[in-house]
Design a protein around this motif. Structure first.
Motif, short mmCIF file in Angstrom:
data_model
loop_
_atom_site.label_atom_id
_atom_site.label_comp_id
_atom_site.label_asym_id
_atom_site.label_seq_id
_atom_site.Cartn_x
_atom_site.Cartn_y
_atom_site.Cartn_z
N SER A 1 2.33 -10.75 -8.73
CA SER A 1 3.23 -11.24 -9.87
C SER A 1 2.30 -11.31 -10.91
O SER A 1 2.79 -11.05 -12.12
CB SER A 1 3.48 -12.74 -9.59
OG SER A 1 2.37 -13.61 -9.60
N GLN A 2 0.75 -11.33 -10.64
CA GLN A 2 -0.15 -10.97 -11.91
C GLN A 2 -0.50 -9.53 -12.25
O GLN A 2 -1.39 -9.02 -12.89
CB GLN A 2 -1.38 -11.47 -11.51
CG GLN A 2 -1.30 -13.17 -11.15
CD GLN A 2 -0.77 -13.92 -12.44
OE1 GLN A 2 -1.37 -13.57 -13.62
NE2 GLN A 2 0.14 -14.76 -12.09
N ASN A 3 0.32 -8.56 -11.33
CA ASN A 3 0.21 -6.96 -11.76
C ASN A 3 -1.28 -6.82 -11.16
O ASN A 3 -1.71 -5.76 -11.69
CB ASN A 3 0.79 -6.75 -12.90
CG ASN A 3 2.20 -6.72 -13.41
OD1 ASN A 3 2.88 -6.60 -12.43
ND2 ASN A 3 2.35 -7.15 -14.48
N ASP A 4 -1.92 -7.52 -10.47
CA ASP A 4 -3.10 -7.08 -9.95
C ASP A 4 -2.95 -6.49 -8.50
O ASP A 4 -3.45 -7.24 -7.58
CB ASP A 4 -3.99 -8.24 -9.90
CG ASP A 4 -5.46 -7.82 -9.82
OD1 ASP A 4 -5.88 -6.85 -9.37
OD2 ASP A 4 -6.46 -8.47 -10.06
N PHE A 5 -2.58 -5.42 -8.53
CA PHE A 5 -2.17 -4.68 -7.24
C PHE A 5 -3.42 -4.49 -6.22
O PHE A 5 -3.19 -4.33 -5.13
CB PHE A 5 -1.38 -3.54 -7.37
CG PHE A 5 -0.15 -3.66 -8.10
CD1 PHE A 5 0.92 -4.44 -7.58
CD2 PHE A 5 0.09 -3.07 -9.44
CE1 PHE A 5 2.40 -4.62 -8.10
CE2 PHE A 5 1.19 -3.38 -10.11
CZ PHE A 5 2.30 -4.14 -9.50
N MET B 1 6.09 -4.41 -0.74
CA MET B 1 5.45 -4.59 -2.02
C MET B 1 4.95 -3.07 -2.66
O MET B 1 5.55 -2.76 -3.81
CB MET B 1 4.14 -5.42 -1.81
CG MET B 1 3.56 -5.62 -3.08
SD MET B 1 1.58 -5.74 -3.03
CE MET B 1 1.12 -4.21 -2.42
N GLU B 2 4.63 -2.16 -1.91
CA GLU B 2 4.26 -0.83 -2.23
C GLU B 2 5.62 -0.08 -2.88
O GLU B 2 5.68 0.64 -3.71
CB GLU B 2 3.71 -0.09 -1.16
CG GLU B 2 2.24 -0.69 -0.72
CD GLU B 2 0.96 -0.64 -1.83
OE1 GLU B 2 1.39 -0.12 -3.05
OE2 GLU B 2 0.10 -1.10 -1.51
N ASN C 1 3.19 6.88 -1.96
CA ASN C 1 2.19 7.19 -0.96
C ASN C 1 1.44 6.02 -0.23
O ASN C 1 1.15 6.36 0.80
CB ASN C 1 1.25 8.07 -1.75
CG ASN C 1 1.66 9.55 -1.99
OD1 ASN C 1 2.50 10.00 -1.39
ND2 ASN C 1 1.44 9.91 -3.18
N HIS C 2 1.17 5.10 -0.88
CA HIS C 2 0.66 3.81 -0.42
C HIS C 2 1.51 3.16 0.62
O HIS C 2 1.24 2.98 1.66
CB HIS C 2 0.37 2.89 -1.59
CG HIS C 2 -0.82 3.14 -2.59
ND1 HIS C 2 -1.95 2.63 -1.88
CD2 HIS C 2 -0.99 3.65 -3.74
CE1 HIS C 2 -2.96 2.97 -2.81
NE2 HIS C 2 -2.32 3.52 -3.80
N ARG D 1 0.29 3.41 9.43
CA ARG D 1 -0.56 2.84 10.36
C ARG D 1 0.23 1.65 11.19
O ARG D 1 -0.22 1.46 12.18
CB ARG D 1 -1.67 1.94 9.08
CG ARG D 1 -2.21 2.82 8.45
CD ARG D 1 -3.07 2.48 7.35
NE ARG D 1 -3.71 0.89 7.79
CZ ARG D 1 -3.97 -0.06 6.81
NH1 ARG D 1 -3.64 -0.09 5.42
NH2 ARG D 1 -4.55 -1.14 7.09
N ALA D 2 1.27 1.26 10.48
CA ALA D 2 2.14 0.34 11.25
C ALA D 2 2.48 0.99 12.43
O ALA D 2 2.48 0.14 13.65
CB ALA D 2 3.16 -0.34 10.30
#
Length: 538
Positions: A103-107, A134-135, A142-143, A150-151
């Motif tokens: 929410s703070q846009n700090d990905f 989220m990605e 790509n993320h 990986r999952a």
């Protein structure tokens, strides 16, 4: 009573007497009658809630510059980190922390939180799902793809991860990538739903041949009846009739001994029924009833009876109903083997079925010598239904079908006509017996039939019918001396019977007619004996 000491500048402390505090004495309840106004617990709770003070909430903080924003973020992160230290294994804390960073846009920090959470519990597929969501939500394709890779590598048995990964690739229009993910998933041999999802994916893009190839692999992985039926329905939608029939035949050859083989046979027969191949469907039902254990053939019997009622004749319907009754008896004796009444009914049913199988073998030629032993099967069958099974209607049907089967224009059997008539007489159905014997005279006028019919009518006292029968007898066999003699004896017997009556209105006329009859016949000795009897009476 409670006492305490208190400091004093003069005395230093108070005496015990001065410090005594008296508590109020509990008063006794004198009036124990109920109060006129009753107060319930619900009312007390409601009033307490109304008088409760509102929750104290901190005031809303308005951030006006970057310094205050930095302080707010630092404070929130400190709170989250403190929570994590205390509840490291609580997944909800990690999720809230990561979403707050999002929410703070700090990905970058949000990813760091997700990675730290996965280090704690990487087997929790919910973390992987929310991380990838989220990605994707923020268009970091790509993320997101990296997270999915990986999952599925770490948790290949969690189908939900594969579904989400494939859905993302398909939404992006990367059909080849989605197909590749499916292929990787199929190597882990998932359940039927996974294979069917792959097939639906190919059908969405009209890849019929690919879907057919996947079905073949699906059947090798899950050789179950449901899978074969799915495959056959797929070919049916594509109107590949030969492939559908081949699919069912392969399934029957491999799974005829399966516990749920009844479903396969029913599906196969219904397919043939839709193709108007009623004989094929009937043979499939009969093969199923012969090979599927009776304990698991209830649905087959039910479908077979419905099929015969719609497409079969009376014989086929009877066979289907008998098969259903056999299944019911088998189920009842399995549940309660000491129920002897059911055993008796079951034995009668099986005996009836043996007779049905026997009489179905009609002699090939229309010559009486081929039918002489065969007709006794019908006679024994009728006697069994009448005496053992005590089924009147069924006995009547047996006689009727037998008489219908015999080619009377070439030969007939008087015995079966007489047995049918005697059965109706035992049932007090005189009209039915006369109808049978009348048909017998019309279609097969034999001496035995005339004799027995006349004997019956004579015992019943119907002289007019006897006279008509003799006339018909003489028409059919005018050369028969027996018929002429018996006809004459009938007339003499009538006169003899009349003379034995005690009360007659004009007996002299009767005696005169009797004497004249004997004279006309040339029986002078009988005439002389009649005169002697008449003189004795008068």
């Amino acid at each position: 009573m409670v006492s305490y000491k208190r400091s004093d500048p003069t005395l230093g402390y108070l005496t015990a007497k001065e410090t005594e505090v008296k508590l109020p004495r509990a008063s006794r309840v004198k009036n124990k009658t109920p109060a006129p106004l009753q107060i319930t617990a619900e009312q007390i709770l409601r009033e307490a809630r109304e008088h409760q003070e509102s929750e104290i909430r901190p005031p809303k903080q308005k951030i006006t510059d970057s310094m205050e924003l930095g302080e707010y973020r630092l404070c929130q992160r400190k709170e989250f980190e403190d929570l994590i230290r205390r509840m490291r294994w609580d997944v909800s804390v990690w999720v809230k922390y990561a979403r707050w960073e999002e929410s703070q846009n700090d990905f970058r920090r949000a990813r760091s939180v997700w990675e730290r959470a996965l280090e704690v519990d990487y087997k929790n597929h919910t973390l992987w799902l929310k991380y990838a969501e989220m990605e994707m939500k923020n268009k970091f394709v790509n993320h997101a793809r990296n997270v999915w890779e990986r999952a599925v590598a770490l948790l290949p048995r969690v189908d939900h991860l594969w579904y989400k990964y494939i859905h993302m690739e398909e939404m992006l229009g990367n059909v080849a990538g989605a197909r590749q993910v499916y292929e990787r998933w199929m190597q882990w041999q998932p359940d039927q739903q996974g294979w069917l999802s792959y097939i639906k994916f190919e059908l969405r893009y009209n890849e019929i041949d690919r879907a057919r190839a996947i079905y073949e692999r699906f059947l090798q992985c899950h050789p179950k009846i449901e899978a074969w039926i799915h495959y056959a329905k797929f070919e049916m939608k594509n109107e590949e009739i030969s492939r559908v029939r081949n699919c069912y035949e392969r399934a029957v050859s491999k799974l005829a001994d399966d516990e749920e083989a009844g479903k396969l046979f029913v599906a196969f027969a219904e397919f043939e029924e839709k193709r108007k191949e009623t004989e094929r469907a009937r043979r499939i039902y009969k093969f199923a009833l012969d090979n599927v254990p009776k304990a698991r053939a209830e649905e087959v019997y039910k479908k077979y009876v419905a099929f015969e009622k719609q497409h079969g004749d009376k014989g086929g319907i009877d066979d289907a109903i008998v098969g259903k009754r056999r299944f019911q008896y088998e189920d009842e004796v399995r549940k309660n083997p000491l129920n002897y009444e059911t055993w008796f009914d079951y034995i009668r049913l099986e005996e009836s079925m043996v007779y049905e199988r026997a009489i179905a073998n009609v002699p090939p030629g229309e010559e009486k010598r081929y039918w002489q032993r065969y007709i006794y099967l019908w006679i024994n069958y009728a006697l069994y239904e009448e005496l053992d099974a005590q089924d009147t209607e069924r006995t009547r049907d047996v006689y009727r079908e037998c008489l219908k089967l015999i080619p009377h224009d070439k030969f007939s059997f008087a015995k079966i006509w007489l047995l049918a008539a005697q059965f109706e007489i035992r049932q007090l159905n005189l009209k039915g017996a006369r109808q049978i014997l009348g048909n017998a005279i019309g279609r097969a006028p034999k001496d035995e039939i005339f004799k027995k019919y006349i004997e019956i009518e004579l015992q019943l006292g119907d002289i007019d019918r006897c006279r008509k029968l003799y006339q018909k007898y003489l028409e059919c066999s005018p050369e028969s001396c027996y018929a002429w003699t018996k006809y004459a004896e009938l007339e003499r017997a009538i006169f003899e019977l009349a003379t034995t009556q005690c009360v007659l209105d004009t007996p002299e006329l009767l005696w005169k007619a009797y004497i004249d009859f004997e004279i006309a016949e040339g029986e002078f000795e009988n005439t002389r004996a009649l005169y002697e009897r008449l003189l004795d009476r008068t």
